[in-house]
Write a protein that holds these residues in place. Structure first.
Motif, PDB file in Angstrom:
ATOM      1  N   SER A 127       0.820   7.698   4.882  1.00  0.00           N
ATOM      2  CA  SER A 127       1.476   6.715   4.017  1.00  0.00           C
ATOM      3  C   SER A 127       2.262   5.711   4.847  1.00  0.00           C
ATOM      4  CB  SER A 127       2.417   7.417   3.029  1.00  0.00           C
ATOM      5  OG  SER A 127       1.702   8.222   2.130  1.00  0.00           O
ATOM      6  N   TYR A 128       2.944   6.211   5.866  1.00  0.00           N
ATOM      7  CA  TYR A 128       3.734   5.340   6.742  1.00  0.00           C
ATOM      8  C   TYR A 128       2.830   4.298   7.400  1.00  0.00           C
ATOM      9  CZ  TYR A 128       6.521   3.837  10.752  1.00  0.00           C
ATOM     10  OH  TYR A 128       7.179   3.080  11.693  1.00  0.00           O
ATOM     11  N   VAL A 129       1.683   4.730   7.922  1.00  0.00           N
ATOM     12  CA  VAL A 129       0.786   3.812   8.630  1.00  0.00           C
ATOM     13  C   VAL A 129       0.215   2.775   7.670  1.00  0.00           C
ATOM     14  CG1 VAL A 129      -1.327   3.604   9.979  1.00  0.00           C
ATOM     15  CG2 VAL A 129       0.203   5.539  10.370  1.00  0.00           C
ATOM     16  N   LEU A 130      -0.278   3.225   6.502  1.00  0.00           N
ATOM     17  CA  LEU A 130      -0.894   2.292   5.550  1.00  0.00           C
ATOM     18  C   LEU A 130       0.135   1.306   5.001  1.00  0.00           C
ATOM     19  CD1 LEU A 130      -3.288   4.692   3.590  1.00  0.00           C
ATOM     20  CD2 LEU A 130      -3.818   3.184   5.519  1.00  0.00           C
ATOM     21  N   HIS A 131       1.344   1.794   4.738  1.00  0.00           N
ATOM     22  CA  HIS A 131       2.395   0.890   4.244  1.00  0.00           C
ATOM     23  C   HIS A 131       2.723  -0.169   5.295  1.00  0.00           C
ATOM     24  CE1 HIS A 131       6.616  -0.346   3.538  1.00  0.00           C
ATOM     25  NE2 HIS A 131       6.238  -0.339   2.269  1.00  0.00           N
ATOM     26  N   ASP A 132       2.822   0.248   6.544  1.00  0.00           N
ATOM     27  CA  ASP A 132       3.119  -0.707   7.614  1.00  0.00           C
ATOM     28  C   ASP A 132       2.017  -1.763   7.724  1.00  0.00           C
ATOM     29  OD1 ASP A 132       4.835  -1.199  10.224  1.00  0.00           O
ATOM     30  OD2 ASP A 132       2.739  -1.266  10.857  1.00  0.00           O
ATOM     31  N   LEU A 133       0.761  -1.343   7.509  1.00  0.00           N
ATOM     32  CA  LEU A 133      -0.350  -2.289   7.623  1.00  0.00           C
ATOM     33  C   LEU A 133      -0.283  -3.363   6.549  1.00  0.00           C
ATOM     34  CD1 LEU A 133      -3.295   0.145   8.470  1.00  0.00           C
ATOM     35  CD2 LEU A 133      -2.452  -1.721   9.905  1.00  0.00           C
ATOM     36  N   TYR A 134       0.003  -2.993   5.296  1.00  0.00           N
ATOM     37  CA  TYR A 134      -0.010  -4.036   4.269  1.00  0.00           C
ATOM     38  C   TYR A 134       1.294  -4.849   4.250  1.00  0.00           C
ATOM     39  CZ  TYR A 134       2.494  -1.384   0.499  1.00  0.00           C
ATOM     40  OH  TYR A 134       3.398  -0.711  -0.290  1.00  0.00           O
ATOM     41  N   VAL A 135       2.346  -4.311   4.853  1.00  0.00           N
ATOM     42  CA  VAL A 135       3.547  -5.124   5.021  1.00  0.00           C
ATOM     43  C   VAL A 135       3.275  -6.237   6.039  1.00  0.00           C
ATOM     44  CG1 VAL A 135       5.889  -5.120   5.975  1.00  0.00           C
ATOM     45  CG2 VAL A 135       5.208  -3.377   4.325  1.00  0.00           C
ATOM     46  N   ARG A 136       2.526  -5.917   7.063  1.00  0.00           N
ATOM     47  CA  ARG A 136       2.192  -6.914   8.086  1.00  0.00           C
ATOM     48  C   ARG A 136       1.143  -7.909   7.594  1.00  0.00           C
ATOM     49  NH1 ARG A 136       1.907  -4.039  14.030  1.00  0.00           N
ATOM     50  NH2 ARG A 136       3.708  -2.645  13.808  1.00  0.00           N
ATOM     51  N   ASP A 137       0.245  -7.450   6.733  1.00  0.00           N
ATOM     52  CA  ASP A 137      -0.836  -8.305   6.236  1.00  0.00           C
ATOM     53  C   ASP A 137      -0.937  -8.107   4.729  1.00  0.00           C
ATOM     54  OD1 ASP A 137      -3.135  -9.688   5.642  1.00  0.00           O
ATOM     55  OD2 ASP A 137      -4.323  -8.849   7.281  1.00  0.00           O
ATOM     56  N   ALA A 138      -0.365  -9.036   3.959  1.00  0.00           N
ATOM     57  CA  ALA A 138      -0.284  -8.892   2.499  1.00  0.00           C
ATOM     58  C   ALA A 138      -1.659  -8.809   1.851  1.00  0.00           C
ATOM     59  CB  ALA A 138       0.511 -10.053   1.919  1.00  0.00           C
ATOM     60  N   LYS A 139      -2.705  -9.335   2.508  1.00  0.00           N
ATOM     61  CA  LYS A 139      -4.050  -9.281   1.920  1.00  0.00           C
ATOM     62  C   LYS A 139      -4.551  -7.844   1.768  1.00  0.00           C
ATOM     63  CE  LYS A 139      -6.207 -11.917   4.879  1.00  0.00           C
ATOM     64  NZ  LYS A 139      -5.123 -12.329   5.801  1.00  0.00           N
ATOM     65  N   LEU A 140      -3.978  -6.928   2.541  1.00  0.00           N
ATOM     66  CA  LEU A 140      -4.435  -5.538   2.491  1.00  0.00           C
ATOM     67  C   LEU A 140      -3.785  -4.740   1.359  1.00  0.00           C
ATOM     68  CD1 LEU A 140      -4.338  -4.677   6.319  1.00  0.00           C
ATOM     69  CD2 LEU A 140      -6.344  -5.271   4.939  1.00  0.00           C
ATOM     70  N   LYS A 141      -2.716  -5.261   0.782  1.00  0.00           N
ATOM     71  CA  LYS A 141      -1.947  -4.470  -0.188  1.00  0.00           C
ATOM     72  C   LYS A 141      -2.769  -4.026  -1.398  1.00  0.00           C
ATOM     73  CE  LYS A 141       2.443  -4.349  -2.667  1.00  0.00           C
ATOM     74  NZ  LYS A 141       3.742  -5.033  -2.907  1.00  0.00           N
ATOM     75  N   PRO A 142      -3.573  -4.892  -2.012  1.00  0.00           N
ATOM     76  CA  PRO A 142      -4.339  -4.442  -3.178  1.00  0.00           C
ATOM     77  C   PRO A 142      -5.305  -3.286  -2.878  1.00  0.00           C
ATOM     78  CG  PRO A 142      -4.365  -6.836  -3.007  1.00  0.00           C
ATOM     79  CD  PRO A 142      -3.794  -6.317  -1.736  1.00  0.00           C
ATOM     80  N   TYR A 143      -5.715  -3.163  -1.634  1.00  0.00           N
ATOM     81  CA  TYR A 143      -6.660  -2.119  -1.254  1.00  0.00           C
ATOM     82  C   TYR A 143      -5.945  -0.823  -0.864  1.00  0.00           C
ATOM     83  CZ  TYR A 143      -9.625  -6.258  -0.820  1.00  0.00           C
ATOM     84  OH  TYR A 143     -10.297  -7.433  -1.078  1.00  0.00           O
ATOM     85  N   LEU A 144      -4.805  -0.948  -0.232  1.00  0.00           N
ATOM     86  CA  LEU A 144      -4.134   0.226   0.338  1.00  0.00           C
ATOM     87  C   LEU A 144      -3.089   0.841  -0.590  1.00  0.00           C
ATOM     88  CD1 LEU A 144      -3.645  -0.937   4.052  1.00  0.00           C
ATOM     89  CD2 LEU A 144      -5.575   0.263   2.994  1.00  0.00           C
ATOM     90  N   LEU A 145      -2.468   0.031  -1.453  1.00  0.00           N
ATOM     91  CA  LEU A 145      -1.446   0.577  -2.338  1.00  0.00           C
ATOM     92  C   LEU A 145      -1.988   1.683  -3.249  1.00  0.00           C
ATOM     93  CD1 LEU A 145       1.464   0.508  -3.235  1.00  0.00           C
ATOM     94  CD2 LEU A 145       0.896  -1.333  -4.836  1.00  0.00           C
ATOM     95  N   PRO A 146      -3.194   1.534  -3.826  1.00  0.00           N
ATOM     96  CA  PRO A 146      -3.725   2.640  -4.643  1.00  0.00           C
ATOM     97  C   PRO A 146      -3.916   3.935  -3.842  1.00  0.00           C
ATOM     98  CG  PRO A 146      -4.925   0.620  -5.104  1.00  0.00           C
ATOM     99  CD  PRO A 146      -4.059   0.338  -3.913  1.00  0.00           C
ATOM    100  N   VAL A 147      -4.253   3.817  -2.563  1.00  0.00           N
ATOM    101  CA  VAL A 147      -4.420   5.020  -1.739  1.00  0.00           C
ATOM    102  C   VAL A 147      -3.067   5.716  -1.562  1.00  0.00           C
ATOM    103  CG1 VAL A 147      -5.208   5.914   0.488  1.00  0.00           C
ATOM    104  CG2 VAL A 147      -6.339   3.912  -0.516  1.00  0.00           C
ATOM    105  N   ILE A 148      -2.043   4.941  -1.291  1.00  0.00           N
ATOM    106  CA  ILE A 148      -0.709   5.515  -1.124  1.00  0.00           C
ATOM    107  C   ILE A 148      -0.242   6.161  -2.419  1.00  0.00           C
ATOM    108  CG2 ILE A 148       1.721   4.957  -0.657  1.00  0.00           C
ATOM    109  CD1 ILE A 148       0.732   2.746   1.222  1.00  0.00           C
ATOM    110  N   GLN A 149      -0.495   5.503  -3.533  1.00  0.00           N
ATOM    111  CA  GLN A 149      -0.087   6.069  -4.820  1.00  0.00           C
ATOM    112  C   GLN A 149      -0.812   7.382  -5.106  1.00  0.00           C
ATOM    113  OE1 GLN A 149      -1.019   2.670  -7.271  1.00  0.00           O
ATOM    114  NE2 GLN A 149       1.083   1.865  -7.180  1.00  0.00           N
ATOM    115  N   SER A 150      -2.084   7.457  -4.736  1.00  0.00           N
ATOM    116  CA  SER A 150      -2.839   8.698  -4.955  1.00  0.00           C
ATOM    117  C   SER A 150      -2.290   9.830  -4.088  1.00  0.00           C
ATOM    118  CB  SER A 150      -4.320   8.479  -4.655  1.00  0.00           C
ATOM    119  OG  SER A 150      -4.547   8.318  -3.265  1.00  0.00           O
ATOM    120  N   MET A 151      -1.812   9.511  -2.888  1.00  0.00           N
ATOM    121  CA  MET A 151      -1.266  10.534  -2.002  1.00  0.00           C
ATOM    122  C   MET A 151       0.035  11.120  -2.529  1.00  0.00           C
ATOM    123  SD  MET A 151      -2.015   9.519   1.966  1.00  0.00           S
ATOM    124  CE  MET A 151      -1.563   7.791   1.928  1.00  0.00           C
ATOM    125  N   HIS A 152       0.725  10.368  -3.405  1.00  0.00           N
ATOM    126  CA  HIS A 152       1.995  10.847  -3.937  1.00  0.00           C
ATOM    127  C   HIS A 152       1.861  11.331  -5.379  1.00  0.00           C
ATOM    128  CE1 HIS A 152       3.353   8.525  -0.405  1.00  0.00           C
ATOM    129  NE2 HIS A 152       4.361   9.377  -0.399  1.00  0.00           N
TER     130      HIS A 152
END
Length: 348
Positions: free
Chosen positions: A299-324
């Protein structure tokens, strides 16, 4: 006794000083003796000549520096190193005026051992190699330090041997010197020393490994599976700093290391790789059994990636939500697979 060779009295106050009282800040007159003669007498252990020679060197007198280079006598180099390390000359007390006792003076005098700066390289390294085995720790420490400044790869065996010195300050200088020399052959020895190193030495070894860079990566990868969490932690941290693509599989695997501190260091290290680590992290979420620690670190790695590149957020946020979520063990691999396919389709 005085701390210099006998000299004619030129100062009434000085001549009244008791014979057994050190002359703390008094010095013999510089005089007009040629530096070549001063160098020969200093090599013989004459402290008065040594004082005059050192004064000339610190005054940037080219003849004084040249006289050190021209004298074919190892004793002068040995006495000079002894003065730098211990403040004595030929084993005798040698108290000088303040400017010659300063850290700047010692640093300047070390320069005489460097290639093209003073004495011939062969003589300098011969004297330093011998001093690296001196019974006095301060001599060993300074010899190792200067060998590191010289940076000759042929001194690697001597520096590796010094990693096992009985004195901590010598071990620290050896680890630092090996980084300056830059020989990747020293990496296994550095990692062996790391096993029993305290925090200070461990920090210096880490800095040396990072300075060595990509040539150190294969050995760091091998040691990243060590049974020692202390070793794995340093390897993962160094691989993150070096940021070599070959280390990605190691760092991704370490996201679910059995030691929590190693797993978190892997997460922080992967964040340095940016988008290079995106697909490997998603693949590990697809192929690896989910654990609470893997949830945290990934979660830490994926969150850091979409914070650096906002275009990745729609793809990675659902993965983080599923992990929690409650059913994270089942939902996470599915969400990671969908994200990976969607990223491929979007060319991201």
């Amino acid at each position: 006794m005085t701390l210099f060779d006998p000299l004619p009295d030129t100062n009434t106050a000085a001549s009244s000083t008791p014979a057994d009282q050190p002359l703390i800040d008094q010095a013999p007159p510089v005089g007009m003796t040629p530096p070549t003669l001063l160098a020969r007498e200093a090599a013989e252990g004459r402290r008065g000549a040594a004082w005059r020679l050192l004064h000339g060197i610190m005054a940037n007198d080219p003849e004084a520096v040249t006289s050190v280079a021209a004298l074919d006598d190892d004793r002068l180099a040995h006495h000079l190193l002894e003065f730098i390390a211990l403040g004595t000359w030929a084993g005798k007390p040698f108290v000088l005026p303040g400017p010659l006792r300063s850290a700047y003076a010692r640093t300047s005098l070390r320069t005489l051992f460097l290639p093209g700066s003073g004495m011939p390289s062969g003589r300098a390294e011969h004297v330093l190699q011998a001093a690296a085995h001196d019974a006095r720790p301060a001599m060993r420490e300074n010899a190792i330090h200067i060998l590191g400044l010289i940076g000759d790869i042929t001194t690697t065996p001597t520096l590796i041997e010094a990693l096992n010195d009985s004195t901590q300050s010598v071990r620290l200088q050896a680890a630092k010197a090996l980084g300056r020399v830059g020989n990747p052959a020293a990496v296994p020895a550095l990692l062996r020393t790391l096993r029993d190193a305290d925090e200070q030495l461990g920090s210096q070894i880490f800095s040396t490994l990072v300075h060595l860079g990509s040539p150190a990566v294969p050995a760091l990868i091998r040691e990243s599976t060590s049974g020692s969490a202390w070793i794995r932690w340093h390897c993962v941290r160094a691989l993150g700093e070096i940021c070599d693509y070959r280390a990605l599989p190691v760092l991704v695997r370490a996201l679910h290391d059995s030691d929590h501190s190693v797993a978190w260091m892997a997460a922080k290290s992967l964040a340095r790789y940016g988008k290079m680590c995106l697909k490997p992290v998603l693949h590990v979420l697809i192929d690896t059994e989910m654990t609470p620690w893997l949830v945290e670190t990934a979660s830490y790695v994926l969150h850091d990636l979409y914070v650096r590149d906002a275009k990745l957020k729609p793809y990675l946020l659902p993965v983080i939500q599923s992990m929690h979520g409650v059913a994270y063990r089942i939902a996470t691999p599915q969400a990671a697979g969908k994200a990976l396919n969607a990223l491929d389709e979007a060319g991201l």
